[in-house]
Design a protein around this motif. Structure first.
Motif, short mmCIF file in Angstrom:
data_model
loop_
_atom_site.label_atom_id
_atom_site.label_comp_id
_atom_site.label_asym_id
_atom_site.label_seq_id
_atom_site.Cartn_x
_atom_site.Cartn_y
_atom_site.Cartn_z
N ASN A 157 -14.06 -116.08 -36.37
CA ASN A 157 -14.84 -117.27 -36.04
C ASN A 157 -16.22 -117.22 -36.70
OD1 ASN A 157 -14.95 -119.79 -34.78
ND2 ASN A 157 -16.26 -118.99 -33.15
N SER A 158 -16.22 -116.79 -37.99
CA SER A 158 -17.45 -116.73 -38.76
C SER A 158 -17.14 -117.21 -40.18
CB SER A 158 -18.01 -115.30 -38.78
OG SER A 158 -17.08 -114.42 -39.41
N HIS A 159 -18.05 -117.00 -41.07
CA HIS A 159 -17.83 -117.41 -42.47
C HIS A 159 -18.57 -116.43 -43.38
CE1 HIS A 159 -21.97 -118.96 -42.63
NE2 HIS A 159 -21.72 -119.46 -41.40
N LEU A 160 -18.26 -116.46 -44.66
CA LEU A 160 -18.97 -115.61 -45.61
C LEU A 160 -20.47 -115.94 -45.57
CD1 LEU A 160 -16.58 -115.61 -48.72
CD2 LEU A 160 -17.13 -113.65 -47.25
N GLU A 204 -18.88 -122.93 -49.35
CA GLU A 204 -17.63 -123.44 -48.81
C GLU A 204 -17.82 -123.91 -47.37
OE1 GLU A 204 -13.90 -123.67 -46.80
OE2 GLU A 204 -15.36 -122.06 -46.42
N THR A 205 -18.81 -123.33 -46.70
CA THR A 205 -19.07 -123.67 -45.29
C THR A 205 -19.87 -124.96 -45.17
OG1 THR A 205 -19.08 -121.32 -44.73
CG2 THR A 205 -20.06 -122.84 -43.14
N THR A 206 -20.96 -125.07 -45.95
CA THR A 206 -21.87 -126.22 -45.80
C THR A 206 -21.61 -127.30 -46.85
OG1 THR A 206 -23.56 -125.26 -47.23
CG2 THR A 206 -23.62 -124.67 -44.89
N GLY A 207 -20.95 -126.92 -47.96
CA GLY A 207 -20.75 -127.88 -49.04
C GLY A 207 -22.01 -128.14 -49.84
N ALA A 238 -26.03 -99.06 -52.22
CA ALA A 238 -26.34 -99.06 -53.65
C ALA A 238 -25.05 -99.03 -54.47
CB ALA A 238 -27.21 -97.85 -54.00
N ASP A 239 -25.06 -99.76 -55.58
CA ASP A 239 -23.94 -99.83 -56.54
C ASP A 239 -22.73 -100.57 -56.01
OD1 ASP A 239 -25.44 -98.31 -58.36
OD2 ASP A 239 -24.68 -96.43 -57.50
N ASP A 240 -22.78 -101.10 -54.78
CA ASP A 240 -21.66 -101.87 -54.26
C ASP A 240 -21.91 -103.36 -54.48
OD1 ASP A 240 -20.20 -99.72 -53.47
OD2 ASP A 240 -21.00 -99.69 -51.42
N ARG A 241 -20.82 -104.12 -54.47
CA ARG A 241 -20.91 -105.56 -54.65
C ARG A 241 -20.16 -106.25 -53.51
NH1 ARG A 241 -19.93 -106.08 -61.23
NH2 ARG A 241 -21.48 -104.50 -61.82
N TYR A 242 -20.71 -107.40 -53.06
CA TYR A 242 -20.20 -108.07 -51.87
C TYR A 242 -19.99 -109.55 -52.16
CZ TYR A 242 -22.21 -103.84 -49.79
OH TYR A 242 -22.55 -102.54 -49.50
N TRP A 243 -18.84 -110.07 -51.67
CA TRP A 243 -18.62 -111.51 -51.76
C TRP A 243 -19.53 -112.23 -50.78
CZ3 TRP A 243 -16.54 -112.65 -55.99
CH2 TRP A 243 -15.37 -112.08 -56.49
N ILE A 244 -20.06 -113.38 -51.23
CA ILE A 244 -20.83 -114.24 -50.32
C ILE A 244 -20.27 -115.66 -50.43
CG2 ILE A 244 -22.90 -112.83 -50.50
CD1 ILE A 244 -24.08 -115.06 -52.26
N ASP A 245 -20.80 -116.58 -49.64
CA ASP A 245 -20.23 -117.92 -49.51
C ASP A 245 -20.73 -118.84 -50.62
OD1 ASP A 245 -18.93 -120.13 -48.61
OD2 ASP A 245 -20.41 -120.62 -47.05
#
Length: 324
Positions: free
Chosen positions: A224-227, A265-268, A245-252
């Motif tokens: 019940n959350s979003h990126l 994708e959440t707010t358009g 450090a050195d890691d990569r993360y998906w965001i919205d």
């Protein structure tokens, strides 16, 4: 030889007596004088003839030696002539062999010319085939891109449908559960506090499992959350120290269809902050349509199918519509 010598002596004596007789001196000469004169003349003539005889002997010796040398030289010349004849014969044979070899070389050169012509034709055919292969590869590459885009569009559509279905189910569940507020609070109390409050927002930072962008979005939706999508410099500053450090993360942030810009994708809506890395987003190979955040750096576009960590954002620490 002695016979010639005696004849010479008689002739000389006769000549000398004849000379003296003409001059009237014969009567006056005594026999002794005549003998002396004959002896002197004879001696002189004998000495001269002896000298001539010695010279003749020496000439004969020399002539014999020269004849011997000439014979030796003649033998040598015969040997040389034989050798020369043999050499000429060998030379003739060698020339014949060389002519034969030349003919063979000419035949080989003609064959090589034919082979070279075939090679040139083969090379031209290979070049033509290579060009055709390149064109075919380009067409295949374009087709692959089209297939990937089609697959991506289908995947995105499926994702939206699934997400919509999940939200509807969540809303229906929420409607059912809100009928009993006490029951809702009781469930919230029993739920695990998955999200951490960072600043004014609640985040879940995944650091063990890597997913595609769409799977990560679905994972967040299940809670019940979003990126996550930091909207201010303060939110960005608060979130950055929590990343590894050195890691990569998906965001919205995603670029759907043929759009040239990224939307939430959440707010358009687009991202208000300019946190992109230099020369990004560049949409390398026309396949980078999802955004990732890098620790201490900024945003970068990447293929949505890549596996990465992700950050979920919720309005409470439970990941559910619970009051904190």
């Amino acid at each position: 030889m002695h016979l010639y010598r005696e004849i010479y002596i008689v002739i000389l004596l006769f000549a000398s007596n004849f000379v003296y007789a003409e001059d009237g001196m014969l009567d006056e000469l005594s026999e002794t004088k005549s003998a002396e004169l004959c002896y002197a003349l004879t001696k002189h003539i004998l000495n001269y003839t002896n000298s001539l005889d010695n010279e003749l002997k020496a000439y004969k010796v020399i002539n014999h030696t020269q004849h011997y040398q000439l014979d030796q030289l003649s033998e040598k010349m015969k040997v040389s002539e034989e050798k020369l004849f043999n050499s000429l014969s060998n030379l003739t044979n060698t020339e014949n062999q060389l002519q034969s070899e030349r003919e063979k070389v000419e035949v080989i050169e003609k064959e090589l010319s034919k082979i070279q012509l075939k090679l040139n034709n083969t090379e031209n055919q290979l070049r033509t085939t290579h060009k055709k292969l390149n064109l075919t590869e380009e067409k295949l590459f374009k087709i692959q891109i089209q297939l990937k885009n089609t697959e991506k569009s289908l995947y995105e559509t499926q994702f939206k449908l699934n997400n919509t279905e999940k939200r509807l189910q969540s809303e229906m569940k929420l409607v059912n559960e809100t009928e009993d507020t006490d029951l809702l609070y009781e469930k919230c109390e029993k739920r695990e506090k998955k999200f951490e409050k960072i600043g004014d927002k609640y985040y879940y930072i995944e650091k063990s499992e890597q997913l595609t962008w769409f799977d990560a979005a679905m994972k967040c939706a299940n809670w019940n959350s979003h990126l996550a999508i930091p909207q201010t410099d303060l939110e960005w500053t608060n979130l950055m120290p929590k990343l590894s450090a050195d890691d990569r993360y998906w965001i919205d942030l995603i670029r759907l269809g043929n759009r040239k810009f990224f939307l939430s994708e959440t707010t358009g809506k687009t991202l208000k902050l300019d946190k992109w890395l230099p020369d990004e987003p560049n949409n390398d190979y026309k396949m980078e349509n999802c955004a990732e955040i890098r620790f201490g750096e900024g945003l970068n576009d990447a293929p949505c199918e890549f596996l990465k960590y992700f950050i979920c954002e919720s309005n409470n620490e439970y990941g559910y519509n619970c009051k904190s």
